[in-house]
Design an enzyme around this catalytic site. Structure first.
Site, PDB file in Angstrom:
ATOM      1  N   ASP A 164      -3.325  84.635 -60.652  1.00 49.93           N
ATOM      2  CA  ASP A 164      -2.924  85.920 -60.326  1.00 49.93           C
ATOM      3  C   ASP A 164      -3.430  86.635 -61.283  1.00 49.93           C
ATOM      4  O   ASP A 164      -3.495  86.382 -62.708  1.00 49.93           O
ATOM      5  CB  ASP A 164      -1.511  85.882 -59.839  1.00 49.93           C
ATOM      6  CG  ASP A 164      -1.659  87.143 -58.452  1.00 49.93           C
ATOM      7  OD1 ASP A 164      -2.639  88.032 -58.749  1.00 49.93           O
ATOM      8  OD2 ASP A 164      -0.504  87.004 -57.713  1.00 49.93           O
TER       9      ASP A 164
HETATM   10  C1  BGC Z   1      -1.573  90.273 -56.357  1.00 50.32           C
HETATM   11  C2  BGC Z   1      -2.615  89.241 -55.698  1.00 50.32           C
HETATM   12  C3  BGC Z   1      -3.800  89.793 -55.755  1.00 50.32           C
HETATM   13  C4  BGC Z   1      -4.430  90.380 -56.972  1.00 50.32           C
HETATM   14  C5  BGC Z   1      -5.922  90.992 -57.198  1.00 50.32           C
HETATM   15  C6  BGC Z   1      -2.043  90.702 -57.851  1.00 50.32           C
HETATM   16  O1  BGC Z   1      -1.340  91.510 -58.554  1.00 50.32           O
HETATM   17  O2  BGC Z   1      -0.475  89.537 -56.796  1.00 50.32           O
HETATM   18  O3  BGC Z   1      -2.043  88.982 -54.434  1.00 50.32           O
HETATM   19  O4  BGC Z   1      -4.660  88.830 -54.943  1.00 50.32           O
HETATM   20  O5  BGC Z   1      -3.334  91.052 -57.908  1.00 50.32           O
HETATM   21  O6  BGC Z   1      -5.693  92.270 -56.674  1.00 50.32           O
END
Ligand code: BGC
Length: 724
Positions: A257
């Site tokens: 993530d």
């Molecule tokens: C979120 C994810 C997301 C990623 C990219 C993160 O902060 O937890 O779910 O896919 O950002 O945008």
């Protein structure tokens, strides 16, 4: 030697680490941004993937640098969050889950994939599969709700929809099942917070959607930000390597993530970033989203002996394999090339039609004291509230490419649907602010109307990531507005926009009708008007239990028995002294304009073996003159098992369309296998003994019909029967 072996043999360490590096391009901001998209870094082969970028020209521009100006010409992978539509915005996943319709779940993902692929996106960070039983957690909006079976079927449908039959097809995009796992169990609903769940709960509740995603061929998986029992998921070798890779057989790409590898020292499991990089890589994380730690610190980790080159090669291989499966080595521009655009008659228009249809089907009618559908002779309606004419709010969270200005507002939808009515409007107060507002003027409008439609709730940014709410009621001065409107004495239909169940028992009690519209996307206003006017008979059902008060959270239908079940007459029983134990609305609840009764639940045989298919029947009668579509839920309870089983476990459901006054016998098939539970070694077994089967229109225990069945020992399981 195949292509990937050849490439690996030629790559320098720096180029290998470049392939593991996903940088942000910043077109959308979904986390902290440190660097610019780093054109130079791409040119130097230090970036293998970009996120938060879409559009034919933009993606092609960066791709050109990767394939024409880098030494090895390895194409970039473009990733973005496509949670509920891309250009066309569908209802948020929690609302869509309430359709209980896997075919539709798949169709919306397919439509979103078509649009996203046409914009150059090859990888989406969806579906979000966190089972969530805590509406304080804002991300409950992004997922399939509280039930693992719903989550598993949702996962399968979404993966099929995004990826199509062939990942290399120009309209397919790779899916990322996220967030592995148990983020929905964050203590106190606090975003990014620690999780501590038992292995049984992990396996029974949080893993099934991921297992289903893997079985459906999901290309990528994203570990959650949170820790589970003290181990951050980004470095959780037991869950990523042993469970996900070995036990579930996932051989695709694991993408961290956003910035999560850099956060490992903050969790307190790595002394420095080299250790953080090593822990994540060793746990099986292939691609580093945004932190840059792999690229910057794996050389040091290698020198300190914390990782081996083979660990790095394994990760690079998985990244390159995904690029190959997507067809990027054959045509790096394949998603956006002219030929793939021409072959897409399905872009845009059908997506809009689908969005309109799904939006009205997702609306959940929670209460109705005879005011809905709106009477045909109504002539004066007051539409009140800050969410009535707020186009951008209709998109909800996680709409990167959606255009809020194009959303139909509730006010617009009602005006279009009711041209013969005089419709007055006042926002009354702002959605979140604490300023006085114009409550008195709004009340005056209500006094002149025959009926009030009160549009209150959350703004789009109040759910989704980083939107935990300790007090998820109506924000700002909205309650004061609602109280004033209710005080006028004119019937009030409360229309709630939100990404979660809100704590509004007081409103449910006093309004003449309560309608949950969630966030419906592009066609919100028309959808709401269709339901309020009765042009569409509501079909949405709750995929999540709706609590009365925060103090009941977590509350969900699959709870286990208390030692002393709630008994109003017994002081020493499992209850609150200041609140009922029952939720405001049960899982599965949702009214229609028809009146349907269920009767006479029966089984063809009352005894069964593990490999049997249990046949159940029930008589369903539409007692009204309105055609309807009902969702009939089937739950089971194992009365005496080796570990206490939930009082209600959802095992299946059926959707039944009934003509006015139609009576029908509905067959519900239940594979006996689905009544297995996990034994002490977490292997599924069918334990002989009695099961109660419950059938009804929701998980409200008072309304369920029941019959008792008996599981018999044997026949002796075949080899492999006990395998998970
Ligand atoms: C979120 C994810 C997301 C990623 C990219 C993160 O902060 O937890 O779910 O896919 O950002 O945008």
């Amino acid at each position: 030697m195949n292509l990937i072996d050849k490439l690996l043999a030629r790559m320098t360490l720096d180029e290998k680490l470049g392939q593991l590096n996903m940088a942000t391009a910043g077109q959308a901001v979904t986390g902290p941004v440190r660097d610019d998209p780093a054109t130079e870094a791409i040119r130097a082969g230090k970036v293998g993937a970009l996120l938060n970028l879409w559009g034919r020209e933009a993606t092609a521009r960066y791709q050109k640098i990767a394939v024409e100006e880098t030494r090895l010409a390895i194409p970039l992978l473009f990733g973005a969050d496509v949670l509920h539509g891309h250009r066309t915005t569908f209802p948020i996943p929690l609302a869509e889950a309430g359709l209980f319709d896997p075919q539709t779940w798949e169709r919306t993902a397919r439509a979103a994939a078509v649009e996203a692929a046409a914009d150059g996106i090859a990888l989406t960070f969806a579906p979000m599969l966190d089972i969530a039983r805590d509406p304080r957690w804002g991300r409950i909006a992004e997922g399939p709700g509280e039930d693992p079976l719903v989550g598993a079927l949702f996962a399968e449908a979404k993966v099929r929809g995004f990826q199509g039959g062939d990942l290399a097809a120009p309209t397919s995009i790779a899916a990322t099942a996220k967030h592995f796992c148990a983020g929905g169990a964050a203590i106190a609903g606090l975003e990014y917070g620690a999780v501590d769940v038992s292995e049984r709960t992990l396996r029974e509740v949080y893993l099934p959607p991921f297992r289903a995603a893997v079985e459906a061929g999901c290309a990528a998986i994203m570990p959650a930000f949170n820790s589970v029992a003290g181990i951050p998921m980004t470095s959780n070798a037991p869950l990523l390597r042993d469970c996900l890779r070995r036990e579930l057989g996932f051989d695709g790409m694991i993408v961290s993530d956003y910035d999560a590898i850099a956060e490992l020292p903050i969790h307190g499991v790595a002394a420095d970033l080299a250790e953080a990089a090593a822990l994540a890589l060793k746990a099986g994380v292939d691609m580093d989203m945004v932190s840059g730690v792999y690229h910057a610190c794996l050389p040091e980790a290698l020198a300190r002996g914390l990782v081996g080159l083979d660990d790095i090669d394994a990760a690079v291989r998985r990244v390159l394999t995904l690029k190959r499966r997507l067809g990027l080595f054959d045509d790096p521009y394949r998603h956006v090339s002219a030929s793939s655009q021409v072959a897409r008659p399905e872009v845009a228009r059908p997506a809009k039609e689908l969005a309109a249809d799904v939006a009205r089907r997702a609306i959940t009618l929670l209460t109705n004291r005879g005011v809905l559908p709106l009477a045909a002779d109504l002539r004066r309606i007051a539409v009140i509230g800050p969410l009535a004419d707020a186009p951008a709010e209709m998109l909800g969270p996680w709409s990167l490419a959606g255009e809020g200005s194009r959303c139909v507002t509730i006010l617009q939808g009602l005006r279009a649907a009711l041209p013969h009515c005089e419709i007055t409007f006042a926002a009354g107060v702002s959605a979140k602010g604490h300023e006085e507002g114009e409550i008195a003027a709004a009340s005056d409008l209500c006094a002149k109307a025959e009926l009030v439609i009160l549009c209150v709730g959350e703004t789009a940014d109040m759910s989704g990531e980083a939107s935990s709410r300790a007090a998820p009621g109506l924000p700002g001065r909205q309650r004061a507005l609602a109280e004033a409107v209710l005080g006028v004495g004119v019937p009030v239909v409360a229309v709630i926009s939100s990404g979660r169940p809100l704590m509004i028992a007081w409103l449910a009690e006093r309004a003449h009708a309560l309608v949950a519209t969630w966030f419906l996307g592009d066609a919100a206003g028309h959808a709401v008007a269709d339901v309020l006017t009765g042009r569409f008979n509501p079909t949405g059902r709750l995929a999540v239990t709706w609590p009365r008060e925060v103090g009941q959270i977590p509350i969900f239908h699959a709870a286990r028995a208390a030692a002393r079940p709630a008994d109003p007459a017994e002081p020493f029983s499992s209850k609150y002294i200041d609140l009922p134990v029952e939720p405001l609305f049960s899982f599965g609840h949702g009214l229609s304009y028809a009146r349907v009764t269920l009767r006479n639940l029966r089984a063809a045989r009352n005894e069964f073996f593990r490999r049997d298919r249990i046949e159940l029947k029930i008589d369903v009668v539409n007692q009204s003159t309105t055609a309807t579509e009902e969702t009939i839920f089937l739950f089971a309870h194992d009365l005496a098992a080796s570990s206490a089983r939930p009082l209600l476990e959802l095992k299946s459901w059926a959707k039944v369309a009934l003509a006015p006054r139609e009576a029908r016998t509905v067959a519900l098939a239940l594979p006996a296998e689905s009544l297995c539970c996990l034994n002490e070694n977490f292997k599924p077994v069918l334990e002989p003994g009695e099961f109660d089967i419950f059938v009804g229109l929701s998980a409200d225990r008072k309304s369920l019909l029941t019959t008792r069945l008996r599981a018999l020992a044997g026949p002796a399981p075949r080899d492999g029967d006990a395998a998970t």
